[in-house]
Write a protein that holds these residues in place. Structure first.
Motif, PDB file in Angstrom:
ATOM      1  N   LEU A  38     -14.087  -8.533  -4.158  1.00 30.05           N
ATOM      2  CA  LEU A  38     -12.726  -8.748  -3.667  1.00 30.05           C
ATOM      3  C   LEU A  38     -11.768  -9.099  -4.800  1.00 30.05           C
ATOM      4  CD1 LEU A  38     -13.521 -10.776  -0.409  1.00 30.05           C
ATOM      5  CD2 LEU A  38     -12.881  -8.365  -0.590  1.00 30.05           C
ATOM      6  N   GLY A  39     -12.283  -9.738  -5.862  1.00 31.28           N
ATOM      7  CA  GLY A  39     -11.430 -10.103  -6.994  1.00 31.28           C
ATOM      8  C   GLY A  39     -11.330  -9.026  -8.062  1.00 31.28           C
ATOM      9  N   GLY A  40     -12.012  -7.914  -7.835  1.00 26.78           N
ATOM     10  CA  GLY A  40     -11.942  -6.814  -8.782  1.00 26.78           C
ATOM     11  C   GLY A  40     -12.784  -7.010 -10.028  1.00 26.78           C
ATOM     12  N   ILE A  41     -13.701  -7.986 -10.015  1.00 27.97           N
ATOM     13  CA  ILE A  41     -14.540  -8.232 -11.191  1.00 27.97           C
ATOM     14  C   ILE A  41     -15.664  -7.210 -11.268  1.00 27.97           C
ATOM     15  CG2 ILE A  41     -16.022  -9.928 -12.329  1.00 27.97           C
ATOM     16  CD1 ILE A  41     -14.418 -12.101 -10.895  1.00 27.97           C
ATOM     17  N   ALA A  42     -16.271  -6.930 -10.159  1.00 26.44           N
ATOM     18  CA  ALA A  42     -17.395  -6.000 -10.132  1.00 26.44           C
ATOM     19  C   ALA A  42     -16.900  -4.563 -10.187  1.00 26.44           C
ATOM     20  CB  ALA A  42     -18.209  -6.212  -8.856  1.00 26.44           C
ATOM     21  N   PRO A  43     -17.701  -3.642 -10.723  1.00 31.35           N
ATOM     22  CA  PRO A  43     -17.313  -2.231 -10.783  1.00 31.35           C
ATOM     23  C   PRO A  43     -17.205  -1.648  -9.375  1.00 31.35           C
ATOM     24  CG  PRO A  43     -19.609  -2.504 -11.414  1.00 31.35           C
ATOM     25  CD  PRO A  43     -19.010  -3.872 -11.331  1.00 31.35           C
ATOM     26  N   PRO A  44     -16.413  -0.551  -9.224  1.00 28.50           N
ATOM     27  CA  PRO A  44     -16.212   0.031  -7.879  1.00 28.50           C
ATOM     28  C   PRO A  44     -17.497   0.472  -7.216  1.00 28.50           C
ATOM     29  CG  PRO A  44     -14.613   0.892  -9.436  1.00 28.50           C
ATOM     30  CD  PRO A  44     -15.586   0.113 -10.239  1.00 28.50           C
ATOM     31  N   GLU A  45     -18.492   0.965  -7.997  1.00 28.68           N
ATOM     32  CA  GLU A  45     -19.727   1.435  -7.366  1.00 28.68           C
ATOM     33  C   GLU A  45     -20.542   0.299  -6.740  1.00 28.68           C
ATOM     34  OE1 GLU A  45     -20.379   1.225 -11.883  1.00 28.68           O
ATOM     35  OE2 GLU A  45     -18.864   1.965 -10.484  1.00 28.68           O
ATOM     36  N   ALA A  46     -20.195  -0.950  -7.088  1.00 30.04           N
ATOM     37  CA  ALA A  46     -20.914  -2.091  -6.512  1.00 30.04           C
ATOM     38  C   ALA A  46     -20.454  -2.409  -5.094  1.00 30.04           C
ATOM     39  CB  ALA A  46     -20.745  -3.329  -7.391  1.00 30.04           C
ATOM     40  N   ARG A  47     -19.314  -1.801  -4.670  1.00 30.64           N
ATOM     41  CA  ARG A  47     -18.802  -2.086  -3.331  1.00 30.64           C
ATOM     42  C   ARG A  47     -19.815  -1.687  -2.248  1.00 30.64           C
ATOM     43  NH1 ARG A  47     -13.422  -3.211  -2.804  1.00 30.64           N
ATOM     44  NH2 ARG A  47     -12.172  -3.101  -4.701  1.00 30.64           N
ATOM     45  N   PHE A  48     -20.407  -0.487  -2.441  1.00 32.59           N
ATOM     46  CA  PHE A  48     -21.368  -0.020  -1.434  1.00 32.59           C
ATOM     47  C   PHE A  48     -22.566  -0.960  -1.341  1.00 32.59           C
ATOM     48  CE2 PHE A  48     -24.918   2.800  -0.105  1.00 32.59           C
ATOM     49  CZ  PHE A  48     -24.450   3.067   1.167  1.00 32.59           C
ATOM     50  N   VAL A  49     -23.008  -1.467  -2.505  1.00 33.49           N
ATOM     51  CA  VAL A  49     -24.119  -2.421  -2.505  1.00 33.49           C
ATOM     52  C   VAL A  49     -23.739  -3.682  -1.732  1.00 33.49           C
ATOM     53  CG1 VAL A  49     -25.603  -3.845  -3.963  1.00 33.49           C
ATOM     54  CG2 VAL A  49     -24.971  -1.543  -4.705  1.00 33.49           C
ATOM     55  N   ALA A  50     -22.521  -4.167  -1.945  1.00 33.29           N
ATOM     56  CA  ALA A  50     -22.074  -5.372  -1.242  1.00 33.29           C
ATOM     57  C   ALA A  50     -22.032  -5.154   0.254  1.00 33.29           C
ATOM     58  CB  ALA A  50     -20.701  -5.785  -1.764  1.00 33.29           C
ATOM     59  N   TYR A  51     -21.556  -3.974   0.691  1.00 36.31           N
ATOM     60  CA  TYR A  51     -21.525  -3.686   2.114  1.00 36.31           C
ATOM     61  C   TYR A  51     -22.944  -3.661   2.710  1.00 36.31           C
ATOM     62  CZ  TYR A  51     -16.649  -2.384   1.335  1.00 36.31           C
ATOM     63  OH  TYR A  51     -15.315  -2.394   1.007  1.00 36.31           O
ATOM     64  N   LEU A  52     -23.868  -3.033   1.966  1.00 36.87           N
ATOM     65  CA  LEU A  52     -25.248  -2.990   2.452  1.00 36.87           C
ATOM     66  C   LEU A  52     -25.870  -4.384   2.549  1.00 36.87           C
ATOM     67  CD1 LEU A  52     -26.834   0.133   0.711  1.00 36.87           C
ATOM     68  CD2 LEU A  52     -26.228  -0.141   3.107  1.00 36.87           C
ATOM     69  N   VAL A  53     -25.598  -5.214   1.535  1.00 38.69           N
ATOM     70  CA  VAL A  53     -26.141  -6.581   1.545  1.00 38.69           C
ATOM     71  C   VAL A  53     -25.552  -7.369   2.714  1.00 38.69           C
ATOM     72  CG1 VAL A  53     -26.239  -8.767   0.283  1.00 38.69           C
ATOM     73  CG2 VAL A  53     -26.632  -6.623  -0.920  1.00 38.69           C
ATOM     74  N   THR A  54     -24.249  -7.163   2.981  1.00 36.98           N
ATOM     75  CA  THR A  54     -23.614  -7.858   4.099  1.00 36.98           C
ATOM     76  C   THR A  54     -24.230  -7.431   5.429  1.00 36.98           C
ATOM     77  OG1 THR A  54     -21.542  -7.970   2.859  1.00 36.98           O
ATOM     78  CG2 THR A  54     -21.427  -8.334   5.245  1.00 36.98           C
ATOM     79  N   CYS A  55     -24.464  -6.117   5.603  1.00 37.32           N
ATOM     80  CA  CYS A  55     -25.119  -5.621   6.824  1.00 37.32           C
ATOM     81  C   CYS A  55     -26.536  -6.182   6.948  1.00 37.32           C
ATOM     82  CB  CYS A  55     -25.149  -4.093   6.825  1.00 37.32           C
ATOM     83  SG  CYS A  55     -23.517  -3.327   6.991  1.00 37.32           S
ATOM     84  N   HIS A  56     -27.223  -6.257   5.793  1.00 37.69           N
ATOM     85  CA  HIS A  56     -28.572  -6.818   5.771  1.00 37.69           C
ATOM     86  C   HIS A  56     -28.550  -8.273   6.236  1.00 37.69           C
ATOM     87  CE1 HIS A  56     -32.633  -6.688   3.437  1.00 37.69           C
ATOM     88  NE2 HIS A  56     -32.753  -7.251   4.599  1.00 37.69           N
ATOM     89  N   TRP A  57     -27.549  -9.012   5.780  1.00 39.44           N
ATOM     90  CA  TRP A  57     -27.447 -10.426   6.164  1.00 39.44           C
ATOM     91  C   TRP A  57     -27.160 -10.577   7.654  1.00 39.44           C
ATOM     92  CZ3 TRP A  57     -23.011 -13.240   7.786  1.00 39.44           C
ATOM     93  CH2 TRP A  57     -23.236 -14.610   7.931  1.00 39.44           C
TER      94      TRP A  57
END
Length: 548
Positions: A38-57
């Motif tokens: 959300l703060g733009g620190i991580a690269p754009p390709e990491a967004r999909f990983v974050a979404y998957l981790v959130t769904c996993h949680w």
């Protein structure tokens, strides 16, 4: 000694704890990734990983709620759990490459954990899923494809560890089965031995009662009293052995019904009055009008064992049986002013065969099964058994968590008629296949003034009688249940009956299917038999006609 078994509630707690740990760990990963994205620190390709981790949680939280709301074994849920965990690990290893290679340790832990928790079937399924995980990761990740020896090593580990674990589980299962069989053999031996030995002890007890009624001198009467006291000690020992073997068999099922606490306390007080009198113990009981929903026979056994212990370890000291009610629940408490129990022994006295012995203590009867039986019966009935003791001041053993009901039930109703009938002229049909027991029982009943027809099997014809007394096992596959039915059929009416048995009373009660038939356990004390016959005679008296 019994084997320790995993209880269903323990399995549920483990599964629930694992689900909570899973949800917390994945939640921490989400808290780490989402602010960076959300703060733009991580690269754009990491967004999909974050979404998957959130769904996993979210899925992990839903799984925890499922387990909390619906505990117990659930195969589909276990499959979903394995797929959830291995899917997450596979994706992380496939996307992460070399830095995420150590995650494979978690995969091995999942294989071992599922095998130990759910058996060889789950072990095989987890192993196959782990091999698929390796194949998918290798296909998707260049690092794994460029290092085939790493893949080969992980594959070998995935196969070797479960194979070794499978061998251990197979041996453990075989050892457990042998231990179980040995334990059951011991229980069967104890049950059979105690039953066979009860027969002669039962006969000796009845013959001793006949001797007491004969014209004996003071010295001879004292010898009879000594014999009777020794027989009662042996009787209590066999009863403990039979109780513990019945519990070990796992076939004991409680029969819940409204039970008068006063009736149980009075029954226990009456049964122990002679022993308390001999030891100079004042056994008192406070009345309690409460009615609880429980198994009458099992609760009586619990209170009886506690009172027996108090008389044995606090001779000459006062003992009180009382009740305490709190928040709709009742506790039966037995107080004594004996020497008390040291703190280090207070929990161990509930272990089988454990006895508190110190140098110079006098020899006491028993083998240390009284309180263990109380604790195990308490677990069976969902009752709390606790002990409080102060050395030098006394001990209190409490049976708590008894559910109070407002239904007094038939057992709570008193009998307003004359409580002092006699047995003179009572016509009794006695059916017993053991010749010695038959003679002893008939002699005792005749001493009390009964008119007895003694039979070693079910008779073909029955004269007019008032009461049937029958052994439960009559040989040739015939039981007291068939005897009662046959005699009642010959007379054409519901004749009052009493059953005497050396087996577990709950098993006999289930076979009889009649809660109103008294069951006496061998060896029967003459006072107990006399009490049952007097109660039967009292019920036979016609109600007085009202004055017109």
């Amino acid at each position: 000694m019994t084997l320790s078994r995993s209880r269903p509630d323990e399995d549920y707690d483990n599964e629930k704890a694992q689900a909570l740990i899973r949800a917390v760990i994945i939640g921490c990963v989400c808290l780490y990734l989402l602010p960076q994205i959300l703060g733009g620190i991580a690269p754009p390709e990491a967004r999909f990983v974050a979404y998957l981790v959130t769904c996993h949680w979210l899925f992990a939280v839903a799984l925890y709620g499922w387990i909390a709301r619906h505990p117990g074994g659930n195969t589909p849920r276990r499959v979903i759990t394995v797929l959830l965990d291995l899917g997450g690990m596979t994706y992380a290893m496939a996307v992460g490459g070399a830095p995420f290679l150590p995650l494979y340790m978690i995969v091995i832990r999942l294989i071992v954990g599922n095998g130990l928790r759910y058996g060889t079937g789950a072990l095989t399924a987890s192993t196959v899923a782990a091999l698929i995980s390796i194949a998918v990761t290798t296909y998707c990740n260049a690092y794994w494809r460029d290092n085939p020896f790493v893949v080969l090593t992980l594959t070998a580990i995935t196969l070797l560890v479960p194979t070794y674990l499978y061998t251990l589980l197979k041996r453990l299962r075989g050892a457990y089965a042998r231990e179980q069989e040995a334990n059951l053999s011991k229980s069967r031996f104890l049950a059979q031995a105690s039953h066979d030995l009860r027969q002669p002890i039962h006969a000796i007890s009845l013959f001793t009662a006949c001797l007491r009624s004969a014209r004996l001198g003071p010295d001879e009467l004292q010898m009879v009293e000594n014999i009777d006291r020794s027989l009662q000690s042996v009787s209590r020992l066999f009863k403990s052995l039979l109780d513990i073997s019945t519990l070990d068999s796992g076939k004991l099922e409680p029969r819940l019904e409204p039970v008068s606490i006063d009736a149980i306390i009075e029954d226990v007080r009456r049964q122990n009055s002679e022993a308390a009198l001999r030891d100079g113990t004042a056994l008192r009981a406070r009345p309690c009008k409460c009615v609880v929903n429980t198994d009458r026979a099992l609760l009586t056994t619990m209170v009886q064992n506690i009172v027996n212990n108090a008389i044995k370890y606090a001779p000459g000291r006062p003992i009180l049986i009382a009740c305490r009610r709190r928040r709709g629940r009742l506790a039966i408490q037995v107080y004594d002013r004996g020497p008390g129990i040291a703190v280090e022994h207070q929990e161990r006295v509930f272990d089988e065969f454990y006895r508190v012995r110190q140098r110079g203590d006098r020899d006491l009867e028993g083998v240390g099964l009284g309180l263990p039986i109380v604790r195990r019966l308490g677990t069976l009935l969902d009752l709390a058994v606790t002990l409080r003791s102060v050395p030098g001041r006394g001990t209190c053993v409490s049976i708590g968590n008894l559910p109070v009901t407002r239904d007094p039930g038939p057992a709570a109703a008193g009998d307003a008629r004359d409580p002092s009938p006699t047995m003179g002229g009572l016509r009794v049909l006695l059916v017993e296949d053991d010749e010695a027991v038959l003679r002893a029982t008939a002699s005792l009943l005749e001493t009390w003034g009964c008119r007895v027809q003694a039979e070693s099997a079910i008779p073909d014809a029955v004269p007019e009688i008032d009461l049937l007394i029958t052994d439960f096992e009559l040989g040739n596959g015939v039981t007291g249940t068939e005897c009662i039915a046959a005699v009642r059929g010959l007379l054409g009416r519901a004749l009052p009956a009493v059953v005497i048995s050396g087996h577990d009373a709950t098993r006999v009660r289930a076979d009889l299917g009649a809660p109103d038939i008294p069951i006496l356990s061998k060896p029967v004390r003459p006072a107990e038999l006399r009490s049952v016959l007097l109660a039967a005679r009292l019920r036979m008296r016609p109600d007085p006609s009202p004055d017109r």
